[in-house]
Motif scaffolding. Structure first.
Motif, mmCIF file in Angstrom:
data_model
loop_
_atom_site.group_PDB
_atom_site.id
_atom_site.type_symbol
_atom_site.label_atom_id
_atom_site.label_comp_id
_atom_site.label_asym_id
_atom_site.label_seq_id
_atom_site.Cartn_x
_atom_site.Cartn_y
_atom_site.Cartn_z
ATOM 1 N N ILE A 55 0.838 -1.208 0.000
ATOM 2 C CA ILE A 55 0.000 0.000 0.000
ATOM 3 C C ILE A 55 0.870 1.254 0.000
ATOM 4 C CG2 ILE A 55 -1.626 1.378 1.387
ATOM 5 C CD1 ILE A 55 -2.789 -1.350 2.365
ATOM 6 N N ILE A 56 1.924 1.228 0.834
ATOM 7 C CA ILE A 56 2.748 2.436 0.948
ATOM 8 C C ILE A 56 3.895 2.441 -0.059
ATOM 9 C CG2 ILE A 56 4.384 1.653 2.699
ATOM 10 C CD1 ILE A 56 3.630 4.479 4.081
ATOM 11 N N GLY A 57 3.984 1.368 -0.868
ATOM 12 C CA GLY A 57 4.967 1.370 -1.944
ATOM 13 C C GLY A 57 6.347 0.859 -1.576
ATOM 14 N N LEU A 58 6.470 0.235 -0.406
ATOM 15 C CA LEU A 58 7.760 -0.359 -0.041
ATOM 16 C C LEU A 58 7.959 -1.691 -0.760
ATOM 17 C CD1 LEU A 58 7.886 0.391 3.803
ATOM 18 C CD2 LEU A 58 8.959 1.666 1.932
ATOM 19 N N GLU A 59 6.878 -2.297 -1.190
ATOM 20 C CA GLU A 59 6.911 -3.465 -2.064
ATOM 21 C C GLU A 59 6.066 -3.130 -3.282
ATOM 22 O OE1 GLU A 59 8.796 -6.366 0.647
ATOM 23 O OE2 GLU A 59 8.481 -6.316 -1.524
ATOM 24 N N ARG A 60 6.405 -3.758 -4.396
ATOM 25 C CA ARG A 60 5.601 -3.575 -5.608
ATOM 26 C C ARG A 60 4.892 -4.875 -5.937
ATOM 27 N NH1 ARG A 60 4.568 1.465 -8.048
ATOM 28 N NH2 ARG A 60 6.391 2.784 -7.780
ATOM 29 N N PRO A 61 3.556 -4.918 -5.866
ATOM 30 C CA PRO A 61 2.861 -6.131 -6.293
ATOM 31 C C PRO A 61 3.172 -6.428 -7.763
ATOM 32 C CG PRO A 61 1.367 -4.641 -5.131
ATOM 33 C CD PRO A 61 2.641 -3.885 -5.358
ATOM 34 N N ASP A 62 3.013 -7.685 -8.130
ATOM 35 C CA ASP A 62 3.263 -8.063 -9.515
ATOM 36 C C ASP A 62 2.159 -7.554 -10.432
ATOM 37 O OD1 ASP A 62 4.401 -11.277 -8.308
ATOM 38 O OD2 ASP A 62 5.522 -9.421 -8.651
ATOM 39 N N SER A 63 0.930 -7.505 -9.897
ATOM 40 C CA SER A 63 -0.189 -6.952 -10.687
ATOM 41 C C SER A 63 -1.301 -6.553 -9.739
ATOM 42 C CB SER A 63 -0.686 -7.989 -11.699
ATOM 43 O OG SER A 63 -1.222 -9.107 -11.020
ATOM 44 N N GLY A 64 -2.292 -5.871 -10.272
ATOM 45 C CA GLY A 64 -3.415 -5.407 -9.466
ATOM 46 C C GLY A 64 -3.399 -3.906 -9.352
#
Lengths: 254, 251
Positions: A55-64
């Protein structure tokens, strides 16, 4: 609580995330409404913290998609995310205080970076916040001089000092003794009384039930259920009962 | 694969630094603090090393050349060697060990305790807050430290030449001034810019990549010192050759 779309502050839409071979999120869908706190449970390694970090952008989901203020945060660059992050507070599990700065400097950090307040005004806000988290007078202490509970409370204060629209709690009571847990929850409830929207990731089921308005359970990479605390207590769903069953039994004994 | 990973990561970090360097906000106070930490705090170590290096070189050249009647060439040879090679290389090796390891350890510790994540989560940039101050401070401090080391090294050589080789100090200084051209100093300092960039960016990159708890911090620190030292030694050859071809043969 009026949960219609106009009150939706945050929407997670079909989030997918893998770490190597491990497919952690298989389509996460979750909506967070204004003045609502969702307590998020899941097994160890199920990806609860990854949801918050996404949510805060510390990880990047692969999609969605992650929809906040009408825009998909996934489409933003790191630089574009910076102003968004001032509207979303993140309470780290261990506080994540800056160890070269004292408590006052840690709490002042977001104010110095993102406001035009004078040093005197910043000090006033910091002292008000320290009083709210029962750490009055701790200004000049370094993080290494604080107990675990104090570090978490200082981390909480730093995360909310800019009065963000959403607060994300990553296992805030982990590692705390019952007394410090109670103190931290009391602090959170004090802020909640002023109006708070957030997601509370935890293994501490009683804490979540105390703070949250709704409970969400993450299982097998998806949100299995989202419901009110009362409905979750009464549910016959075996999976939900496996998470909260012992707590309910204990309450019945009492 | 690790080498490619490092090369790619190093390149991306340099790109990020250049992108962020001229965009506000600017944290001049952090840069000044880092110059103090990197530069001022390294003075005594650099001074001792430079003094010893200059002294030993005077001794070795002096007694070696004495057999061939060449003792009076000591001032020229020592000054040239210090300014072009020993000053920049030894100072950079010291800084790689002291500062490179310090930056790597500090950044790696911040990474594993989620302080880097906190910087990002609070709407600020680790590149601007952590990396740029250290890189800019290194680019300023290392050449200045080298200049200081050059001076101290030549001074040490002069003292030893006087006491051990009976070379008059005034003669020593005249010979040094007669021999040296400004390019001797500038090429030496130019090397330190390259070394400073490599040491600081490598240390920051490795720190930001660290995981694995305290063992990861230790591994990162060691890796940075070894990698920086090897780079300094190898690149010194190519930089020296480059300057010989472009500067000294044309001078």
């Amino acid at each position: 609580m009026n949960n219609n779309d106009s009150n939706a502050l945050l929407r997670l839409v079909e989030l997918q995330k893998s770490f190597g071979e491990k497919h952690v999120h298989r389509g996460i869908n979750l909506t967070l409404y204004k003045n609502q706190i969702i307590g998020l449970f899941g097994g160890s390694g199920s990806g609860k913290s990854v949801i918050l970090r996404s949510i805060i952008g510390l990880e990047r989901p692969d999609s969605g998609k992650i929809i906040f203020e009408g825009q998909d945060l996934m489409s933003l660059t790191e630089r574009q995310l910076q102003p968004i992050r001032t509207k979303i507070g993140f309470v780290f599990q261990n506080g994540a205080l800056f160890d070269s700065l004292n408590v006052e400097e840690n709490l002042a950090y977001p104010l110095k970076e993102h406001t035009d307040l004078s040093d005197a005004e910043i000090l006033l806000r910091v002292n008000e916040m320290l009083e709210l988290i029962d750490m009055k007078g701790a200004n000049k202490l370094l993080p290494a001089e604080l107990s675990g509970g104090m570090q978490k409370r200082a981390g909480l204060a730093r995360a909310i000092i800019l009065k963000p629209q959403i607060i994300l709690f990553d296992e805030p009571t982990a590692g705390l003794d019952p007394q410090n847990t109670k103190r931290l929850l009391a602090n959170i409830n004090r802020f909640k009384a002023q109006g708070m929207t957030g997601i509370f990731v935890t293994h501490d089921i009683p804490a979540a039930f105390e703070i949250a308005d709704q409970i969400a359970i993450l299982y097998n990479g998806k949100i299995h259920v989202v419901d009110t605390v009362e409905n979750i207590r009464k549910t016959k769903d075996p999976l939900v009962q496996s998470f909260i069953g012992e707590m309910i039994l204990q309450e019945k004994k009492e | 694969m690790d080498g490619l990973d490092f090369a790619g990561g190093f390149g991306m970090l340099v790109y990020d630094i250049i992108k962020e360097l001229f965009r506000p906000p600017f944290y001049l106070k952090l840069i000044v603090e880092q110059i103090f930490s990197i530069g001022i705090k390294s003075f005594s170590l650099v001074a001792v090393t430079a003094l010893a290096t200059g002294s030993v070189m005077a001794l070795q050249f002096g007694f070696g050349l004495e057999k061939f009647g060449g003792k009076l060439y000591v001032p020229k040879l020592v000054a040239l060697t210090i300014l072009r090679e020993m000053g920049p290389v030894f100072t950079s090796l010291l800084v790689a060990g002291r500062i490179g390891s310090g930056i790597a350890a500090e950044v790696a510790s911040m990474k594993i305790t989620q302080q880097i994540d906190a910087i990002r989560a609070l709407g600020t940039s680790p590149i601007k807050k952590i990396v740029i101050p250290r890189v800019v401070a290194s680019l300023i401090a290392l050449p200045l430290l080298t200049l200081f080391a050059d001076f101290i090294g030549v001074f040490g050589a002069m003292m030893v030449s006087f006491h051990e080789l009976k070379i008059n100090s005034e003669f020593f200084l005249v010979k040094v001034v007669d021999t040296l051209i400004i390019e001797d100093l500038l090429t030496g300092l130019a090397k330190t810019f390259v070394f400073a960039l490599f040491i600081s960016v490598t240390a920051c990159w490795k720190g930001l990549q660290t995981d694995g708890g305290t063992q990861g911090v230790g591994n990162a620190t060691t890796w940075v010192v070894v990698t920086s030292s090897i780079f300094i030694m190898i690149s010194d050859f190519f930089l020296t050759k480059f300057f010989i071809i472009t500067v000294f043969r044309h001078g």
